[in-house]
Design a protein around this motif. Structure first.
Motif, PDB file in Angstrom:
ATOM      1  N   ARG A 128       0.836  -1.201   0.000  1.00 47.34           N
ATOM      2  CA  ARG A 128       0.000   0.000   0.000  1.00 47.34           C
ATOM      3  C   ARG A 128       0.870   1.251   0.000  1.00 47.34           C
ATOM      4  O   ARG A 128       2.017   1.228   0.439  1.00 47.34           O
ATOM      5  CB  ARG A 128      -0.938   0.022   1.203  1.00 47.34           C
ATOM      6  N   PHE A 129       0.272   2.328  -0.520  1.00 52.18           N
ATOM      7  CA  PHE A 129       0.873   3.645  -0.418  1.00 52.18           C
ATOM      8  C   PHE A 129       0.285   4.319   0.814  1.00 52.18           C
ATOM      9  O   PHE A 129      -0.903   4.179   1.100  1.00 52.18           O
ATOM     10  CB  PHE A 129       0.549   4.509  -1.644  1.00 52.18           C
ATOM     11  N   ILE A 130       1.107   5.071   1.514  1.00 57.92           N
ATOM     12  CA  ILE A 130       0.631   5.857   2.653  1.00 57.92           C
ATOM     13  C   ILE A 130       1.048   7.298   2.409  1.00 57.92           C
ATOM     14  O   ILE A 130       2.240   7.607   2.360  1.00 57.92           O
ATOM     15  CB  ILE A 130       1.219   5.360   3.984  1.00 57.92           C
ATOM     16  N   GLY A 131       0.054   8.171   2.244  1.00 62.61           N
ATOM     17  CA  GLY A 131       0.315   9.584   2.025  1.00 62.61           C
ATOM     18  C   GLY A 131       0.575  10.301   3.341  1.00 62.61           C
ATOM     19  O   GLY A 131       0.373   9.744   4.424  1.00 62.61           O
ATOM     20  N   PRO A 132       1.004  11.569   3.269  1.00 57.73           N
ATOM     21  CA  PRO A 132       1.353  12.299   4.492  1.00 57.73           C
ATOM     22  C   PRO A 132       0.165  12.548   5.418  1.00 57.73           C
ATOM     23  O   PRO A 132       0.344  12.675   6.625  1.00 57.73           O
ATOM     24  CB  PRO A 132       1.936  13.615   3.978  1.00 57.73           C
ATOM     25  N   ASP A 161      -2.710  10.509   5.350  1.00 56.72           N
ATOM     26  CA  ASP A 161      -3.553   9.309   5.375  1.00 56.72           C
ATOM     27  C   ASP A 161      -3.654   8.758   6.794  1.00 56.72           C
ATOM     28  O   ASP A 161      -2.673   8.736   7.543  1.00 56.72           O
ATOM     29  CB  ASP A 161      -2.978   8.217   4.473  1.00 56.72           C
ATOM     30  N   MET A 162      -4.843   8.294   7.130  1.00 61.79           N
ATOM     31  CA  MET A 162      -5.035   7.620   8.408  1.00 61.79           C
ATOM     32  C   MET A 162      -4.819   6.129   8.184  1.00 61.79           C
ATOM     33  O   MET A 162      -5.297   5.572   7.198  1.00 61.79           O
ATOM     34  CB  MET A 162      -6.445   7.882   8.951  1.00 61.79           C
ATOM     35  N   VAL A 163      -4.068   5.501   9.065  1.00 63.33           N
ATOM     36  CA  VAL A 163      -3.795   4.075   8.947  1.00 63.33           C
ATOM     37  C   VAL A 163      -4.084   3.399  10.275  1.00 63.33           C
ATOM     38  O   VAL A 163      -4.046   4.029  11.327  1.00 63.33           O
ATOM     39  CB  VAL A 163      -2.326   3.801   8.524  1.00 63.33           C
ATOM     40  N   THR A 164      -4.358   2.117  10.202  1.00 61.09           N
ATOM     41  CA  THR A 164      -4.572   1.351  11.424  1.00 61.09           C
ATOM     42  C   THR A 164      -3.237   1.074  12.086  1.00 61.09           C
ATOM     43  O   THR A 164      -2.191   1.151  11.451  1.00 61.09           O
ATOM     44  CB  THR A 164      -5.272   0.012  11.115  1.00 61.09           C
ATOM     45  N   LEU A 165      -3.268   0.733  13.357  1.00 58.07           N
ATOM     46  CA  LEU A 165      -2.043   0.478  14.100  1.00 58.07           C
ATOM     47  C   LEU A 165      -1.660  -0.994  14.115  1.00 58.07           C
ATOM     48  O   LEU A 165      -0.768  -1.388  14.849  1.00 58.07           O
ATOM     49  CB  LEU A 165      -2.191   0.989  15.538  1.00 58.07           C
ATOM     50  N   GLU A 166      -2.330  -1.798  13.299  1.00 57.08           N
ATOM     51  CA  GLU A 166      -1.978  -3.212  13.245  1.00 57.08           C
ATOM     52  C   GLU A 166      -0.645  -3.400  12.529  1.00 57.08           C
ATOM     53  O   GLU A 166      -0.341  -2.680  11.588  1.00 57.08           O
ATOM     54  CB  GLU A 166      -3.064  -4.015  12.533  1.00 57.08           C
ATOM     55  N   VAL A 179       4.099  -4.541   2.700  1.00 56.08           N
ATOM     56  CA  VAL A 179       5.085  -3.492   2.468  1.00 56.08           C
ATOM     57  C   VAL A 179       4.343  -2.156   2.331  1.00 56.08           C
ATOM     58  O   VAL A 179       3.298  -2.080   1.684  1.00 56.08           O
ATOM     59  CB  VAL A 179       5.967  -3.785   1.225  1.00 56.08           C
ATOM     60  N   ASN A 180       4.868  -1.130   2.988  1.00 55.22           N
ATOM     61  CA  ASN A 180       4.290   0.216   2.940  1.00 55.22           C
ATOM     62  C   ASN A 180       5.232   1.137   2.179  1.00 55.22           C
ATOM     63  O   ASN A 180       6.434   1.160   2.457  1.00 55.22           O
ATOM     64  CB  ASN A 180       4.109   0.779   4.358  1.00 55.22           C
TER      65      ASN A 180
END
Length: 109
Positions: free
Chosen positions: A76-80, A82-87, A93-94
Motif C-alpha cells: 500500500r501507499f501511505i500519504g502524508p 492518510d489515516m492508517v490502522t495500528l496493526e 510493504v508500505n
C-alpha cells in the motif's frame, strides 16, 4: 479439614506452574533464511529489497514491483495525511509518499 485446603492449594499452585513451563526442544526451531514465514503461512516482507522505490513517483506498477521484490503478500501507499490502522502485518510493504506523490520511505508493517 485444614489438610484438604492445603493440599488443594498445592495442586492449584503446581498446575499453574506447570502451565508456565516451556519445552526447549520445541522452541529451538529456526526460520529459513530464504523465505521467512510469518503467522498463518504468509511470507515476511523484506523492506531492504524494495528500497529502489524511494524517490520514484507513486504508481500501480511501482507498487506491484515493490510488493514482488519485498516478497510481501500486501502492499500500500501511505500519504502524508492518510489515516492508517495500528496493526502490524509482517507480510505487508508500505510505501510512504510526500505531498507530491514521491516515495520517501519503504517499510514493512
Amino acid at each position: 479439614m485444614p489438610w484438604k485446603s492445603v493440599s488443594l492449594g498445592l495442586v492449584v499452585a503446581a498446575s499453574l506452574l506447570a502451565g508456565c513451563s516451556s519445552n526447549p526442544e520445541s522452541s529451538s526451531t529456526e526460520p529459513s533464511a530464504s523465505a521467512p514465514v510469518a503467522e498463518a503461512g504468509h511470507t515476511r516482507c523484506d523492506a531492504a529489497a524494495a528500497q529502489f522505490a524511494v524517490g520514484q513517483p507513486a504508481s500501480a506498477a511501482l507498487l506491484a514491483q515493490a510488493k514482488s521484490k519485498a516478497g510481501a503478500q500486501e502492499a500500500r501507499f501511505i500519504g502524508p495525511n492518510d489515516m492508517v490502522t495500528l496493526e502490524y502485518r509482517s507480510d505487508r510493504v508500505n510505501l510512504n509518499t510526500d505531498a507530491g506523490g514521491k516515495v520517501t520511505r519503504v517499510n514493512c508493517g
